[in-house]
Motif scaffolding. Structure first.
Motif, PDB file in Angstrom:
ATOM      1  N   ARG A  59       0.841  -1.186   0.000  1.00 27.49           N
ATOM      2  CA  ARG A  59       0.000   0.000   0.000  1.00 27.49           C
ATOM      3  C   ARG A  59       0.879   1.239   0.000  1.00 27.49           C
ATOM      4  N   ARG A  60       0.297   2.326  -0.497  1.00 34.22           N
ATOM      5  CA  ARG A  60       1.060   3.559  -0.662  1.00 34.22           C
ATOM      6  C   ARG A  60       0.368   4.709   0.059  1.00 34.22           C
ATOM      7  N   CYS A  61       1.171   5.612   0.564  1.00 32.47           N
ATOM      8  CA  CYS A  61       0.676   6.841   1.181  1.00 32.47           C
ATOM      9  C   CYS A  61       1.277   8.031   0.454  1.00 32.47           C
ATOM     10  N   ALA A  62       0.430   8.950   0.013  1.00 30.30           N
ATOM     11  CA  ALA A  62       0.885  10.191  -0.618  1.00 30.30           C
ATOM     12  C   ALA A  62       0.774  11.323   0.395  1.00 30.30           C
ATOM     13  N   ILE A  63       1.901  12.008   0.637  1.00 31.50           N
ATOM     14  CA  ILE A  63       1.925  13.135   1.570  1.00 31.50           C
ATOM     15  C   ILE A  63       1.824  14.435   0.786  1.00 31.50           C
ATOM     16  N   ASN A  64       0.936  15.288   1.215  1.00 33.39           N
ATOM     17  CA  ASN A  64       0.765  16.606   0.602  1.00 33.39           C
ATOM     18  C   ASN A  64       1.980  17.464   0.952  1.00 33.39           C
ATOM     19  N   GLU A 124      13.172   0.774   9.279  1.00 31.01           N
ATOM     20  CA  GLU A 124      12.164  -0.278   9.090  1.00 31.01           C
ATOM     21  C   GLU A 124      12.145  -0.698   7.621  1.00 31.01           C
ATOM     22  N   PRO A 125      13.068  -1.528   7.203  1.00 32.52           N
ATOM     23  CA  PRO A 125      13.146  -1.882   5.778  1.00 32.52           C
ATOM     24  C   PRO A 125      11.919  -2.613   5.254  1.00 32.52           C
ATOM     25  N   ASP A 126      11.133  -3.211   6.150  1.00 38.62           N
ATOM     26  CA  ASP A 126       9.965  -3.975   5.706  1.00 38.62           C
ATOM     27  C   ASP A 126       8.654  -3.282   6.050  1.00 38.62           C
ATOM     28  N   ALA A 127       8.665  -1.972   6.124  1.00 39.21           N
ATOM     29  CA  ALA A 127       7.443  -1.243   6.456  1.00 39.21           C
ATOM     30  C   ALA A 127       6.354  -1.534   5.434  1.00 39.21           C
ATOM     31  N   ALA A 128       5.117  -1.595   5.931  1.00 30.55           N
ATOM     32  CA  ALA A 128       3.999  -2.011   5.070  1.00 30.55           C
ATOM     33  C   ALA A 128       3.482  -0.898   4.179  1.00 30.55           C
ATOM     34  N   LEU A 129       3.908   0.332   4.405  1.00 29.72           N
ATOM     35  CA  LEU A 129       3.480   1.452   3.577  1.00 29.72           C
ATOM     36  C   LEU A 129       4.677   2.047   2.844  1.00 29.72           C
ATOM     37  N   GLU A 142      11.561  18.097  26.640  1.00 35.17           N
ATOM     38  CA  GLU A 142      11.817  16.725  26.207  1.00 35.17           C
ATOM     39  C   GLU A 142      10.542  15.884  26.127  1.00 35.17           C
ATOM     40  N   LEU A 143       9.465  16.350  26.734  1.00 38.75           N
ATOM     41  CA  LEU A 143       8.193  15.624  26.673  1.00 38.75           C
ATOM     42  C   LEU A 143       7.542  15.732  25.300  1.00 38.75           C
ATOM     43  N   PHE A 144       7.997  16.690  24.491  1.00 39.96           N
ATOM     44  CA  PHE A 144       7.387  16.943  23.183  1.00 39.96           C
ATOM     45  C   PHE A 144       8.377  16.544  22.094  1.00 39.96           C
ATOM     46  N   SER A 145       8.026  15.522  21.315  1.00 40.15           N
ATOM     47  CA  SER A 145       8.982  14.919  20.382  1.00 40.15           C
ATOM     48  C   SER A 145       8.365  14.761  18.997  1.00 40.15           C
ATOM     49  N   TRP A 146       9.079  15.237  17.986  1.00 44.32           N
ATOM     50  CA  TRP A 146       8.642  15.005  16.607  1.00 44.32           C
ATOM     51  C   TRP A 146       8.578  13.515  16.302  1.00 44.32           C
ATOM     52  N   LYS A 147       9.524  12.750  16.802  1.00 45.95           N
ATOM     53  CA  LYS A 147       9.532  11.313  16.533  1.00 45.95           C
ATOM     54  C   LYS A 147       8.294  10.638  17.108  1.00 45.95           C
ATOM     55  N   ARG A 148       7.934  10.979  18.346  1.00 52.15           N
ATOM     56  CA  ARG A 148       6.752  10.356  18.933  1.00 52.15           C
ATOM     57  C   ARG A 148       5.490  10.740  18.175  1.00 52.15           C
ATOM     58  N   SER A 149       5.407  11.983  17.740  1.00 53.43           N
ATOM     59  CA  SER A 149       4.237  12.389  16.954  1.00 53.43           C
ATOM     60  C   SER A 149       4.226  11.703  15.590  1.00 53.43           C
ATOM     61  N   ALA A 150       5.405  11.547  14.969  1.00 54.79           N
ATOM     62  CA  ALA A 150       5.474  10.821  13.694  1.00 54.79           C
ATOM     63  C   ALA A 150       5.057   9.368  13.879  1.00 54.79           C
ATOM     64  N   ASP A 151       5.424   8.751  14.999  1.00 55.18           N
ATOM     65  CA  ASP A 151       4.963   7.397  15.309  1.00 55.18           C
ATOM     66  C   ASP A 151       3.439   7.329  15.323  1.00 55.18           C
ATOM     67  N   LEU A 152       2.812   8.341  15.937  1.00 51.98           N
ATOM     68  CA  LEU A 152       1.352   8.370  15.988  1.00 51.98           C
ATOM     69  C   LEU A 152       0.765   8.412  14.583  1.00 51.98           C
ATOM     70  N   TYR A 153       1.326   9.268  13.725  1.00 50.72           N
ATOM     71  CA  TYR A 153       0.831   9.344  12.351  1.00 50.72           C
ATOM     72  C   TYR A 153       1.001   8.011  11.626  1.00 50.72           C
ATOM     73  N   LEU A 154       2.149   7.388  11.802  1.00 52.77           N
ATOM     74  CA  LEU A 154       2.401   6.139  11.094  1.00 52.77           C
ATOM     75  C   LEU A 154       1.407   5.065  11.517  1.00 52.77           C
ATOM     76  N   ASN A 155       1.139   4.959  12.794  1.00 49.19           N
ATOM     77  CA  ASN A 155       0.160   3.996  13.264  1.00 49.19           C
ATOM     78  C   ASN A 155      -1.228   4.286  12.708  1.00 49.19           C
ATOM     79  N   GLU A 156      -1.629   5.554  12.711  1.00 48.77           N
ATOM     80  CA  GLU A 156      -2.951   5.916  12.185  1.00 48.77           C
ATOM     81  C   GLU A 156      -3.049   5.630  10.686  1.00 48.77           C
ATOM     82  N   LEU A 189      -5.587   3.024   8.855  1.00 49.91           N
ATOM     83  CA  LEU A 189      -6.465   3.505   7.795  1.00 49.91           C
ATOM     84  C   LEU A 189      -6.251   2.719   6.511  1.00 49.91           C
ATOM     85  N   ALA A 190      -5.001   2.416   6.190  1.00 54.72           N
ATOM     86  CA  ALA A 190      -4.693   1.704   4.949  1.00 54.72           C
ATOM     87  C   ALA A 190      -5.224   0.279   4.956  1.00 54.72           C
TER      88      ALA A 190
END
Length: 376
Positions: free
Chosen positions: A12-17, A46-51, A349-363, A367-368
């Motif tokens: 599956r593919r994800c297109a980012i605006n 993650e070489p085997d990511a599903a998206l 340190e409680l606010f992390s781009w990586k943790r937020s990106a993890d949330l997006y990836l899971n969502e 969805l996919a």
């Protein structure tokens, strides 16, 4: 924890605006840039990511972005909202990700990050044309998108209150602090910092009414008597309505737009950041200041207490005497400044781009792999 679905090859593919790369770099564009960069870093491990991801960009991109795993797709025509609605859909994938408030209005299997409801909360802060467009289009985006991200609980509450989207569609993916760690004040060239002989407070913000910078400017004479200067940084943007430029005082120095390394130098040298905004979807300057060890005096409005927690001094937005007293108190209390600096670094340190990106990836993965459901 990141939930990665694995296959031998992404099915599956994800297109980012990527339209944010063609826009001036404000908080919204910073958010999109850092989330995409963090997603790319996660995918690189993650070489085997599903998206499989692609970043689709307009012809007139302003900002370079270095990507290892996300494919950059350059389009050849269109700009603005027209590009969103006509060009971007031609590169549609299984799911879409829009990080800067808007995307294709008719696409359903997509996530859109709507940063705030400020055009509803403070309509007078925006030009008539801009405010009307946002108040019309945001509820359509919120209704059509499968999921809506936002950056704070306050912002989520406002999106629901003003009918932009349903609460059950929302997830919160805050701003992060890591970009500040790349800034280098040693590269900054700011003559004003060599010219000043007194402590200064840093005031960031545009001329938008809700940024409320005048409440600090009105304290200039009292701060001058206390031996304190005010450095005002930030640009004016055409989307905002304004009462005009802040009044000039001898201890008020207007810097205009500053680059990241210059901002790092300003944070590092400041007595404190003052942030009197009346409303914010998130409010990234206090987080940046905390990450740089700069004490913060902030408004207690909107999302700002979510960001600052116990590491910030708070004043009501319109309490001019309260702002003046807090600044002078801080100037006379080196132990308090050191304490706020240490607490702020820890809080950031409680606010992390990586943790937020993890949330997006899971969502996006959910969805996919889910069955399409009607958006209402």
């Amino acid at each position: 924890m990141l939930m990665m679905l694995r296959t031998d090859k992404p099915s599956r593919r994800c297109a980012i605006n990527g339209r944010f790369l063609a826009q001036p770099m404000t908080g919204v564009q910073r958010y999109a840039y850092e989330i995409v960069s963090a997603l790319d870093a996660i995918l690189s491990t993650e070489p085997d990511a599903a998206l499989a991801f692609s970043l689709v960009v307009p012809p007139q991109t302003r900002h370079p972005i270095d990507l290892q795993r996300i494919e950059l797709v350059r389009t050849t025509f269109g700009s603005g909202h027209v590009w969103d609605q006509i060009t971007l859909p031609r590169h549609a994938a299984d799911v879409g990700l829009n990080l800067a408030n808007f995307g294709p209005l008719l696409a359903r299997r997509q996530i859109v990050c709507i940063h705030d409801a400020n055009t509803f909360v403070v309509p007078d802060s925006y030009s008539r044309k801009f405010g009307l467009a946002y108040r019309t289009l945001l509820p359509i985006m919120g209704r059509m998108a499968a999921r809506v991200a936002t950056v704070s609980q306050f912002s989520a509450d406002m999106l629901v209150k003003f009918g932009v989207t349903r609460r059950d569609k929302i997830f919160i993916a805050p701003n992060g602090h890591e970009h500040v760690l790349r800034w280098d004040s040693a590269r900054a060239r700011l003559p004003i910092l060599q010219q000043l002989t007194r402590p200064y407070v840093l005031l960031l913000g545009s001329t938008a009414k809700h940024k409320n910078v005048d409440v600090i400017i009105r304290q200039a004479d009292a701060l001058d008597a206390a031996g304190i200067d005010i450095l005002v940084a930030g640009g004016a943007f055409s989307i905002f309505a304004s009462d005009g430029p802040a009044a000039t005082r001898r201890n008020v120095h207007h810097l205009g737009f500053v680059e990241d390394d210059q901002l790092a130098a300003l944070y590092e040298g400041a007595l404190c950041l003052v942030f009197p905004s009346k409303t914010e979807g998130f409010g990234i300057p206090p987080l940046e200041a905390m990450a740089k060890g700069c004490p913060v005096i902030s408004s207690n409005a909107a999302s700002l207490t979510e960001v600052g927690g116990d590491a910030v001094l708070y004043v009501a937005p319109d309490d001019g005497q309260g702002w003046r007293d807090a600044i002078i108190r801080l100037s006379q209390a080196p132990d308090l400044r050191r304490s706020l600096s240490a607490q702020g670094r820890k809080r950031a340190e409680l606010f992390s781009w990586k943790r937020s990106a993890d949330l997006y990836l899971n969502e996006l993965l959910r969805l996919a792999t889910s069955r399409p459901t009607p958006s209402v």
